[in-house]
Design a protein around this motif. Structure first.
Motif, short mmCIF file in Angstrom:
data_model
loop_
_atom_site.label_atom_id
_atom_site.label_comp_id
_atom_site.label_asym_id
_atom_site.label_seq_id
_atom_site.Cartn_x
_atom_site.Cartn_y
_atom_site.Cartn_z
N GLY A 113 -2.36 -23.02 32.44
CA GLY A 113 -1.53 -23.93 31.67
C GLY A 113 -0.27 -23.31 31.11
N LYS B 258 3.90 -23.59 32.98
CA LYS B 258 4.90 -24.63 32.73
C LYS B 258 5.85 -24.25 31.61
N TYR C 273 3.17 -22.80 25.10
CA TYR C 273 1.72 -22.91 25.20
C TYR C 273 0.99 -21.58 24.99
N ARG D 3 -3.19 -27.99 26.35
CA ARG D 3 -2.71 -27.82 27.72
C ARG D 3 -3.86 -27.43 28.65
N VAL E 120 -5.82 -30.38 29.77
CA VAL E 120 -5.16 -31.10 30.87
C VAL E 120 -5.49 -30.46 32.21
#
Length: 735
Positions: free
Chosen positions: A232, A235, A240, A252, A255
């Motif tokens: 995660g 990105k 994060y 994150r 997800v």
């Protein structure tokens, strides 16, 4: 007639219809013709474009480095900084960790990365046509710009060969390179390169470095939740990062787990893992540590040969003392002001260094770089010069109004107490006495003493210099007081103990600098006596910590700077406070906030050290003791002596022509006063039998009218004749 007209009209309509029909057939034919041409030309152009693309990809593939060359590419050095106890305090520069081959990388890590970054990784040729088409459609139907469409292969091409500019040219080159990578390498090789090179934030490149940074173990041991956290990060590494925002990192990762479940890469039960329960590596460093590393690490350029391999730097910094120093500055610095602290061990090792109240707000290092006036703490050098010239703490001085070359210093309370002793004058930081002492021993002698004790900044010799008008660095002042703590021996501050490779090979080992005696023992003991009194009963009372402390306060005019420097149990600490814009700070005095910060820190710093009493018992040299007049005469081969003409004779040169050594004058000193005379050849040192020279008297001639080689005060000291000593002079702000 009507019938014929009707037939003519009908025939005309038919003719027009026939012509229109013919025109329609011709137009349709043209459209079909142009459409066929467009298809042919477009198809030809597309084929030609594909040919050119294939040629470009083929050439790019041929020019790509080999797989092993790409593996070996590391772009910068990693520096792990360790405290004196071996604990890691900060890691600087990019970290690449250990290279993991494809079969060493956990499958859950591969699945997590593919799920969130490139779900069709195994089916596309480097560029994802479906993803690209979808992104173009979204953009064409209302988005302001073309959305991100980079595959894992494209990201690898960008990270290794290109920059991150968002331009069409860069995207086209990225696509060509991505297809070239797919042409030359297998999917597993591309994924291995990517997972070992992608940036995860905090200087960590590659999954092994990220795993060690965030979870304190190698990537081979990653769990499903940990893999989701790392995947995660790609990105937005800073947004994060689990060390910056745990909640954002957990959200994150959730997800990522959902995408892995939806794509069938993990079971629904595995997707329910509690990401918030992941144990993160504790971040023990404080931002104030960076003030120290900013000062220490540039020295590696001088200490080490050029090297790009990862290194570990073992320093003198004590983590507990650094935290205590940071807390003391934070708690005691007046609002709107800045504070700095330097703490040295008896050998010069820097135990703590704080260059400001918050490194994140401003990384300017006020402990090592800022030039500020030290106020009355500068009197250390004035009194050192006076003690070396023959004064003792018990000597009587007079606090009275003084004017030196038009400069008339005054005491901070505006009063004068009259006759007192040197110890009291120092303890209460009486400015007029410091001014008189500086004038008597010579302002150049005070400047020379400051240089001797490690002041590296320019020093003027105007009379006001005795009150601390010269700008200095806090580190230099702390070093000077540390030399007093060491009994008058020089101290060289240092912060790096040793440097090793990541495998433990020694690259550098600190060697203690050779120490030199800066002043005689009795001078060091005398100034320690004065410094201790300043804390016991004088302006530095706020620095008391329940054990012997010696130190000196300093406050500049209008309370722009507050200083306290002192030592106890072998630790010397200097504190400065003030504003960066040099504005006034209400209530800032060296005896208040700086002394309080000193005490708060030192209580912690010395808690595990034995209590040490100061050695202040004076053992004066023979030349400073009262003796019979004939003490100064004897065998001329044994010591310097004065002949009948007032000339200084070197040992063993009494019978040689030209054996006499005249004393040339220095000319006009600051404020129109003659400086103390200085010999041009070797002269008696403290502890020898000739007293230190006094300033020359105005007449300067003997009974026969010839110029004297030395002044009357000097002769009086040699022959034991009593003459009244010049009365002392005033100053400004007492510390």
């Amino acid at each position: 007639m009507d019938k014929r007209g009707s037939r003519r009209k009908s025939s005309k309509r038919a003719a027009r219809a026939s012509r229109a029909q013919a025109d329609g057939r011709r137009d349709h034919g043209r459209v079909k013709l142009w459409f066929r041409r467009l298809l042919i030309w477009g198809g030809g152009a597309a084929v030609l474009g594909l040919v050119f693309l294939a040629i470009a990809v083929a050439f790019a593939a041929r020019s790509l480095p080999s797989y092993y060359q790409l593996k070996a590419t590391q772009n910068a050095q990693t520096i792990v900084v360790r405290a004196r106890d071996g604990t890691e305090i900060v890691e600087l520069g990019p970290s690449y960790g250990k290279w993991l081959s494809s079969n060493e990388i956990p499958q859950v890590m591969k699945d997590a990365m593919i799920s969130v970054e490139d779900r069709r990784f195994y089916s596309h040729p480097g560029v994802d046509p479906y993803g690209l088409t979808r992104a173009v459609y979204v953009w064409a139907t209302g988005e302001d710009r073309l959305g991100a469409t980079s595959t894992i292969t494209q990201q690898l091409a960008r990270n290794v060969f290109l920059n991150s500019n968002r331009s069409l040219d860069r995207k086209l080159r990225e696509a060509v390179l991505a297809m070239a990578l797919e042409w030359k390498f297998s999917k597993e090789q591309i994924l291995e390169l990517y997972l070992n090179k992608v940036y995860f934030g905090g200087g960590a490149y590659g999954i092994d470095s990220a795993s060690r940074k965030f979870f304190s173990h190698p990537a081979t041991e990653l769990s499903t939740a940990e893999a989701a956290i790392i995947a995660g990060l790609v990105k937005a590494p800073s947004r994060y990062s689990p060390t910056a925002d745990v909640d954002a990192a957990v959200a994150r990762a959730s997800v990522v787990l959902r995408l892995m479940r939806d794509q069938g890469r993990i079971s629904p039960s595995e997707a329910q893992v509690d990401v918030s329960a992941v144990k993160l590596k504790e971040d023990t460093g404080t931002n104030s540590v960076r003030y120290f590393t900013d000062w220490a690490l540039p020295q590696l350029d001088l200490l080490l040969p050029e090297t790009f391999e990862p290194i570990e730097v073992w320093t003198t910094l004590d983590p507990g003392m650094q935290r205590a120093a940071t807390a003391s500055i934070s708690a005691n610095t007046p609002e709107g002001a800045q504070g700095a602290l330097v703490s040295l061990d008896r050998d010069g090792a820097i135990l703590a260094l704080v260059g400001g109240t918050d490194y994140v707000q401003t990384n300017y290092n006020r402990a090592t770089n800022a030039l500020r006036q030290p106020g009355s703490s500068w009197k250390l050098f004035v009194y050192l010069a006076a003690l070396e010239a023959g004064y003792t703490p018990e000597d009587r001085v007079v606090d009275t109004e003084v004017s030196i070359g038009g400069w008339s210093p005054r005491n901070s309370n505006g009063r004068n107490i009259g006759e007192t002793n040197l110890r009291t004058a120092f303890a209460y930081s009486i400015n007029t006495v410091a001014a008189q002492l500086g004038n008597e021993v010579g302002f150049s002698a005070v400047a020379s003493m400051a240089r001797r004790f490690g002041i590296t900044t320019p020093i003027n010799t105007y009379p006001a210099m005795v009150l601390g008008s010269n700008e200095v660095r806090l580190l230099d002042m702390t070093r000077a007081f540390a030399a007093v703590s060491a009994g008058g021996s020089s101290v060289e501050p240092y912060g790096i103990v040793k440097v090793t490779t990541a495998d433990g090979d020694l690259l550098y080992q600190h060697k203690r600098a050779r120490s030199s005696q800066l002043v005689p023992d009795h001078v060091a003991r005398g100034i320690t006596d004065l410094l201790q009194t300043a804390v016991q009963t004088g302006t530095g009372r706020a620095a008391q910590i329940g054990r012997p402390v010696a130190g000196k306060t300093g406050t500049t005019s209008s309370n722009k700077d507050g200083y306290f420097v002192g030592f106890s149990s072998g630790i010397t600490t200097g504190v400065w406070m003030g504003r960066d814009d040099n504005a006034r700070v209400g209530g800032l005095q060296g005896g208040r906030a700086p002394a309080q910060a000193f005490a708060a820190y030192m209580r912690y710093a010395v808690k595990d050290r034995p209590v040490e009493e100061f050695d202040t018992e004076l053992q004066l040299p023979e030349w400073q003791l009262e003796e019979e007049d004939d003490f100064f005469f004897g065998d001329p081969d044994d010591y310097y002596y004065i002949d009948e003409q007032g000339n200084l004779i070197e040992p063993g040169r009494s019978d040689e022509p030209g054996g006499a050594i005249p004393f040339p004058g220095d000319g006009e000193g600051p404020g129109g006063q003659d400086d103390a005379m200085r010999p041009s050849s070797p002269v008696p040192q403290p502890g020898q039998r000739v007293p230190a020279p006094r300033p020359q008297t105005p007449n300067g001639r003997g009974a026969d009218g010839a110029p004297q080689a030395v002044d009357d005060d000097f002769l009086d000291g040699v022959i034991g004749r009593d003459r009244p000593r010049p009365s002392p002079s005033p100053t400004r702000n007492p510390g």
